[in-house]
Motif scaffolding. Structure first.
Motif, PDB file in Angstrom:
ATOM      1  N   ASP A 156      -0.528  -5.414 -11.535  1.00  0.00           N
ATOM      2  CA  ASP A 156       0.354  -4.946 -10.459  1.00  0.00           C
ATOM      3  C   ASP A 156      -0.213  -5.290  -9.080  1.00  0.00           C
ATOM      4  OD1 ASP A 156       2.173  -3.983 -12.241  1.00  0.00           O
ATOM      5  OD2 ASP A 156       1.579  -1.892 -12.077  1.00  0.00           O
ATOM      6  N   GLY A 157      -0.758  -6.493  -8.963  1.00  0.00           N
ATOM      7  CA  GLY A 157      -1.240  -6.946  -7.655  1.00  0.00           C
ATOM      8  C   GLY A 157      -2.607  -6.432  -7.263  1.00  0.00           C
ATOM      9  N   LYS A 158      -3.247  -5.635  -8.127  1.00  0.00           N
ATOM     10  CA  LYS A 158      -4.577  -5.104  -7.806  1.00  0.00           C
ATOM     11  C   LYS A 158      -5.636  -6.173  -8.053  1.00  0.00           C
ATOM     12  CE  LYS A 158      -3.383  -0.278  -8.928  1.00  0.00           C
ATOM     13  NZ  LYS A 158      -1.951  -0.516  -9.132  1.00  0.00           N
ATOM     14  N   GLY A 159      -6.761  -6.085  -7.302  1.00  0.00           N
ATOM     15  CA  GLY A 159      -7.851  -7.032  -7.481  1.00  0.00           C
ATOM     16  C   GLY A 159      -7.512  -8.433  -7.028  1.00  0.00           C
ATOM     17  N   GLN A 160      -6.671  -8.547  -5.990  1.00  0.00           N
ATOM     18  CA  GLN A 160      -6.257  -9.861  -5.490  1.00  0.00           C
ATOM     19  C   GLN A 160      -6.351  -9.908  -3.973  1.00  0.00           C
ATOM     20  OE1 GLN A 160      -2.455 -11.210  -6.892  1.00  0.00           O
ATOM     21  NE2 GLN A 160      -2.745 -10.411  -8.963  1.00  0.00           N
ATOM     22  N   ALA A 174     -17.149 -11.428  -1.568  1.00  0.00           N
ATOM     23  CA  ALA A 174     -18.050 -10.301  -1.285  1.00  0.00           C
ATOM     24  C   ALA A 174     -17.282  -8.978  -1.328  1.00  0.00           C
ATOM     25  CB  ALA A 174     -18.719 -10.497   0.067  1.00  0.00           C
ATOM     26  N   LYS A 175     -16.057  -8.968  -0.759  1.00  0.00           N
ATOM     27  CA  LYS A 175     -15.255  -7.746  -0.730  1.00  0.00           C
ATOM     28  C   LYS A 175     -14.893  -7.283  -2.138  1.00  0.00           C
ATOM     29  CE  LYS A 175     -11.056  -5.772   1.333  1.00  0.00           C
ATOM     30  NZ  LYS A 175      -9.882  -6.037   2.212  1.00  0.00           N
ATOM     31  N   LEU A 176     -14.690  -8.223  -3.048  1.00  0.00           N
ATOM     32  CA  LEU A 176     -14.352  -7.889  -4.423  1.00  0.00           C
ATOM     33  C   LEU A 176     -15.594  -7.562  -5.254  1.00  0.00           C
ATOM     34  CD1 LEU A 176     -11.525 -10.502  -5.137  1.00  0.00           C
ATOM     35  CD2 LEU A 176     -11.263  -8.047  -4.741  1.00  0.00           C
ATOM     36  N   GLY A 177     -16.747  -7.515  -4.594  1.00  0.00           N
ATOM     37  CA  GLY A 177     -17.973  -7.095  -5.273  1.00  0.00           C
ATOM     38  C   GLY A 177     -18.727  -8.219  -5.949  1.00  0.00           C
ATOM     39  N   LYS A 178     -18.384  -9.475  -5.623  1.00  0.00           N
ATOM     40  CA  LYS A 178     -19.026 -10.644  -6.225  1.00  0.00           C
ATOM     41  C   LYS A 178     -18.944 -10.623  -7.754  1.00  0.00           C
ATOM     42  CE  LYS A 178     -22.099 -11.517  -2.311  1.00  0.00           C
ATOM     43  NZ  LYS A 178     -23.489 -11.780  -1.848  1.00  0.00           N
TER      44      LYS A 178
END
Length: 390
Positions: A156-160, A174-178
């Motif tokens: 549902d569009g998360k993690g993008q 970096a924002k996504l935690g590498k």
């Protein structure tokens, strides 16, 4: 070549990992056909658990819970892709599980999913896998601007994140935690569509008609299904690609394959969901066999017949936002009586007691003799509910 299978007949107990709305609608379909149902879900108030014969309140990897589920069931499925594949594998040691853990594991990892599409020979967006700083540095500039997606746990569009420059790409990772990610080249989209296929253990495969979809903020908002909703050549390409993806996985169960239609008319596979899908909900009221009945049939080794669309249909996703459409604070029930006064409207609510913005609370199927009449009624319903026109 199909092989004769011994079906699980009504009176048997079928189980599902996950207690959300897809599990609830599957349970209703199974019960209508005479089956008992069992749900394993950690939430004591899960929508599927509340309507099932057995509700096992444990974590998905809880050994005692899995043992209890296996003891009461003759077959098991899953209702969402983030159920641990290990849980499916453990259950498969003692009873039939569909889809298999191996297939679900592919859907849980975008990098593996993309590799599977390439293996199947179906068209896929240009992309790169980013697991390490070295892979990040090696990304080709031709993939920018692009969409950076976490390889796991995205829906549902998360993690993008959208990234247009190399600096944004670096900052985005970096924002996504590498964590492991896939970068997909942003393509000029004309529309989106999906195909739901059902494949039995004997290799027999059937499909629902191609669904044309509209997403808003990464969440499906509207699905429209009728003859000619997408060009015939494109529809055939989508169906063949979806079947190729299922065949290569040796898939058993219901599988949704989502596609992008590009501005030049080309088709690109986006992702798969190893379960019934939001875009297939219209089949409850517009087809002679729904996606949930297909799920029951694949689990129980019952014959699969090609579904027939008997009515043009629109599906409106009902998010929790609608309960707050006319107020800043208090939850107010939408005007269902006005919606249900419209011909051909079919309301499906999921039994969730608390509405939240973005939460899927239900859907509305609209059927009519013609696509034009279905669209007109769907637009009227949308206006009543406060859904933006389409």
């Amino acid at each position: 070549m199909s092989t004769a299978l011994k079906p699980l007949l009504p009176g048997s107990t079928l189980g599902v990992l996950g207690g959300g709305q897809l599990g609830r609608m599957w349970a209703h379909a199974a019960q209508r056909m005479g089956y008992n149902t069992a749900v394993l879900d950690p939430d004591a108030q899960s929508p599927a658990g509340l309507v099932s014969h057995h509700h096992i309140h444990t974590d998905y990897l809880d050994a005692a819970g899995l043992k209890q589920l296996a003891a009461v069931c003759q077959a098991v499925t899953t209702e969402f892709e983030n159920v641990p594949a290990d849980a499916l594998a453990q259950l498969a040691a003692t009873l039939p599980v569909s889809p298999a853990a191996s297939a679900v594991a592919v859907a849980q990892d975008r990098a593996r999913e993309k590799a599977h599409f390439v293996k199947c020979g179906v068209p896929v967006a240009p992309h790169a896998v980013i697991d390490t700083p070295e892979q990040l540095a090696a990304v080709n500039d031709n993939l920018l601007p692009g969409i950076l997606k976490t390889s796991r746990m995205g829906y549902d569009g998360k993690g993008q994140l959208r990234v247009t420059t190399r600096d944004e790409l670096n900052a985005g990772w970096a924002k996504l935690g590498k964590v492991p990610c896939v970068l997909e080249k942003m393509l000029p989209l004309a529309s989106e569509c999906s195909v739901i296929v059902a494949r039995g253990r004997d290799g027999v495969m059937v499909n629902l008609p191609v669904q044309r979809n509209l997403h808003r903020d990464g969440i499906l908002a509207v699905t429209e299904v009728f003859a000619g909703n997408v060009p015939d050549v494109l529809a055939q390409q989508a169906i063949e690609a979806a079947k190729a993806v299922a065949q290569e996985l040796n898939y058993v169960g219901v599988l949704c394959v989502e596609f992008f239609v590009l501005a030049d008319g080309a088709l690109v596979v986006n992702e798969i969901a190893p379960r019934p899908h939001n875009s297939g909900h219209y089949s409850q009221d517009a087809c002679d066999v729904s996606q949930f009945e297909l799920q029951v049939r694949t689990m129980a080794d019952l014959p699969l017949t090609q579904p027939r669309l008997h009515s043009p249909a629109f599906m409106l996703n009902l998010l929790g936002d609608l309960w707050f459409a006319n107020t800043n604070a208090a939850q107010v029930e939408p005007a269902w009586q006005k919606v249900l006064a419209l011909p051909g409207t079919h309301l499906h609510l999921y039994g969730k007691t608390e509405a939240r913005v973005g939460r899927k609370m239900g859907h509305l199927n609209i059927t009519a003799p013609t696509p034009e009449a279905a669209r007109a009624a769907a637009l009227q319903a949308a206006a009543i509910l406060g859904i933006a026109p389409f």
